[in-house]
Design an enzyme around this catalytic site. Structure first.
Site, PDB file in Angstrom:
ATOM      1  N   LYS A   1       1.120   9.538  -0.693  1.00 60.53           N
ATOM      2  CA  LYS A   1       0.469   9.415  -2.002  1.00 60.53           C
ATOM      3  C   LYS A   1      -0.094  10.756  -2.472  1.00 60.53           C
ATOM      4  O   LYS A   1       0.125  11.175  -3.614  1.00 60.53           O
ATOM      5  CB  LYS A   1      -0.656   8.366  -1.932  1.00 60.53           C
ATOM      6  CG  LYS A   1      -0.195   6.983  -1.560  1.00 60.53           C
ATOM      7  CD  LYS A   1      -1.331   5.981  -1.614  1.00 60.53           C
ATOM      8  CE  LYS A   1      -2.426   6.278  -0.593  1.00 60.53           C
ATOM      9  NZ  LYS A   1      -1.948   6.156   0.794  1.00 60.53           N
TER      10      LYS A   1
ATOM     11  N   HIS B   1      -8.133   2.014  -2.382  1.00 63.36           N
ATOM     12  CA  HIS B   1      -7.563   3.148  -1.653  1.00 63.36           C
ATOM     13  C   HIS B   1      -6.263   3.559  -2.340  1.00 63.36           C
ATOM     14  O   HIS B   1      -5.307   2.799  -2.388  1.00 63.36           O
ATOM     15  CB  HIS B   1      -7.279   2.757  -0.200  1.00 63.36           C
ATOM     16  CG  HIS B   1      -6.601   3.842   0.590  1.00 63.36           C
ATOM     17  ND1 HIS B   1      -7.197   5.060   0.854  1.00 63.36           N
ATOM     18  CD2 HIS B   1      -5.367   3.889   1.153  1.00 63.36           C
ATOM     19  CE1 HIS B   1      -6.369   5.805   1.558  1.00 63.36           C
ATOM     20  NE2 HIS B   1      -5.251   5.122   1.752  1.00 63.36           N
TER      21      HIS B   1
ATOM     22  N   ASP C   1      -7.549   9.430  -2.694  1.00 57.92           N
ATOM     23  CA  ASP C   1      -8.040   8.684  -1.532  1.00 57.92           C
ATOM     24  C   ASP C   1      -8.846   7.449  -1.917  1.00 57.92           C
ATOM     25  O   ASP C   1      -8.518   6.337  -1.518  1.00 57.92           O
ATOM     26  CB  ASP C   1      -8.873   9.579  -0.612  1.00 57.92           C
ATOM     27  CG  ASP C   1      -9.144   8.904   0.722  1.00 57.92           C
ATOM     28  OD1 ASP C   1      -8.183   8.392   1.315  1.00 57.92           O
ATOM     29  OD2 ASP C   1     -10.307   8.870   1.153  1.00 57.92           O
TER      30      ASP C   1
ATOM     31  N   ARG D   1      16.456  -3.888  -8.912  1.00 58.65           N
ATOM     32  CA  ARG D   1      17.353  -2.821  -9.349  1.00 58.65           C
ATOM     33  C   ARG D   1      17.531  -2.791 -10.861  1.00 58.65           C
ATOM     34  O   ARG D   1      18.092  -1.841 -11.398  1.00 58.65           O
ATOM     35  CB  ARG D   1      18.725  -2.984  -8.676  1.00 58.65           C
ATOM     36  CG  ARG D   1      18.647  -2.929  -7.165  1.00 58.65           C
ATOM     37  CD  ARG D   1      19.996  -3.023  -6.512  1.00 58.65           C
ATOM     38  NE  ARG D   1      20.836  -1.874  -6.826  1.00 58.65           N
ATOM     39  CZ  ARG D   1      22.064  -1.706  -6.330  1.00 58.65           C
ATOM     40  NH1 ARG D   1      22.569  -2.608  -5.498  1.00 58.65           N
ATOM     41  NH2 ARG D   1      22.768  -0.648  -6.663  1.00 58.65           N
TER      42      ARG D   1
END
Length: 312
Positions: free
Chosen positions: A159, A138, A177, A243
């Protein structure tokens, strides 16, 4: 795993069906082909009956030198109930003994005008692709600067909207999808869209749009190798996000590992730009330049220089 039959080969390679029509839907379970030269000589001990059998000029010219009872015996042994099909190359004449044996057992007997080596290579490549291990994920698959980026995340995280923004920026949509992923070779994942939803994007509040119709044929592509996964998740104040980018997370699909980056989502962040830069940065890393490692080296040099001055 996809199902491939002799009927698929007939349509794909424009083969001529000579005999054994009742067996054209026998499943082909392996991409390996067999050229039964030693079997023509009578040795069937290790005969790979479940493979497609490919007969070329060499095998058939040897066959012509056999006695009549040997011809009948070899063809009957060649055609088994497990054999998914027999193909003759170069448009060669089909021995009557082979036609009779194929009809008797229901083995599809086909003929091609292609040279033997080229035919063997083409069929093997096709079968390796179609019979490769497959799974469905997905997410959204986009081609960004030649990098196949799989965008994953929980439903509603954005998305498809991000994919739409990427398409508007000139990148190409592969699937939305649901992404069908095949491991075609060791370490190679190829993603494509199911036929039913090819070229379509679902945008909440807007509905389903056809990307190719709206943005043109250059905005889509049928498949793409996947090398990078961007996982979108809602920003968690209690979670420590990477980071610097020194630690490279991996994601395993079937038997192949790809690089995975987790990107937190919150209002004000331009996800399309972030993913675009992530793809460019991934390419730079593969070319040998790693900004995070360079920063780490600079920092180490500064610390060592400071320690040296302190003790001098």
């Amino acid at each position: 795993m996809a199902k491939v039959t002799a009927n698929d080969l007939l349509e794909r390679f424009n083969l001529e069906l000579i005999a054994g029509e009742e067996g054209i839907y026998r499943p082909i379970t392996t991409s390996d082909l067999s050229r039964p030269g030693i079997e023509m000589a009578g040795y069937f001990t290790y005969y790979p009956a479940k493979r497609l059998q490919l007969l070329g000029r060499t095998e058939l010219s040897f066959f012509e030198h056999l006695k009549q009872h040997e011809k009948e015996e070899r063809m009957l042994k060649l055609c088994t109930y497990d054999t998914p099909g027999i193909i003759l190359s170069r448009g060669l004449e089909v021995p009557s003994e082979l036609i009779e044996a194929a009809e008797k057992v229901g083995v599809p007997l086909m003929r091609s005008n292609m040279p033997t080596t080229r035919l063997s290579s083409s069929i093997t490549t096709y079968l390796e692709s179609e019979l490769a291990p497959m799974t469905a994920v997905h997410g959204v698959l986009v081609d960004i600067y030649g990098i196949g980026v799989l965008i994953t995340g929980n439903s509603g995280v954005g998305k498809s909207e991000t994919a739409l923004d990427l398409v508007r920026r000139g990148h190409r949509l592969v699937a939305d999808d649901s992404v069908e992923i095949r491991q075609e070779n060791e370490g190679t994942l190829v993603g494509r869209s199911p036929d039913l939803i090819q070229h379509l994007l679902e945008i909440r509040g807007l509905g389903i749009i056809n990307v190719m119709t709206l943005f043109g044929a250059g905005a889509v592509r049928p498949y793409k190798r996947i090398v990078l996964c961007i996982h979108l998740e809602l920003w968690d104040q209690n979670k420590a996000y990477d980071r610097l980018g020194l630690d490279e997370e991996k994601m395993k699909i079937i038997d192949t590992e790809i690089t995975k980056l987790t990107v937190p989502v919150r209002p004000g962040r331009n996800l399309a730009v972030i993913i675009e830069v992530a793809a460019m940065n991934y390419r730079l890393k593969r070319l040998g330049y790693d900004a995070a490692q360079e920063f780490s080296s600079r920092l180490t040099d500064v610390i060592e220089e400071a320690d040296h001055d302190e003790f001098r």
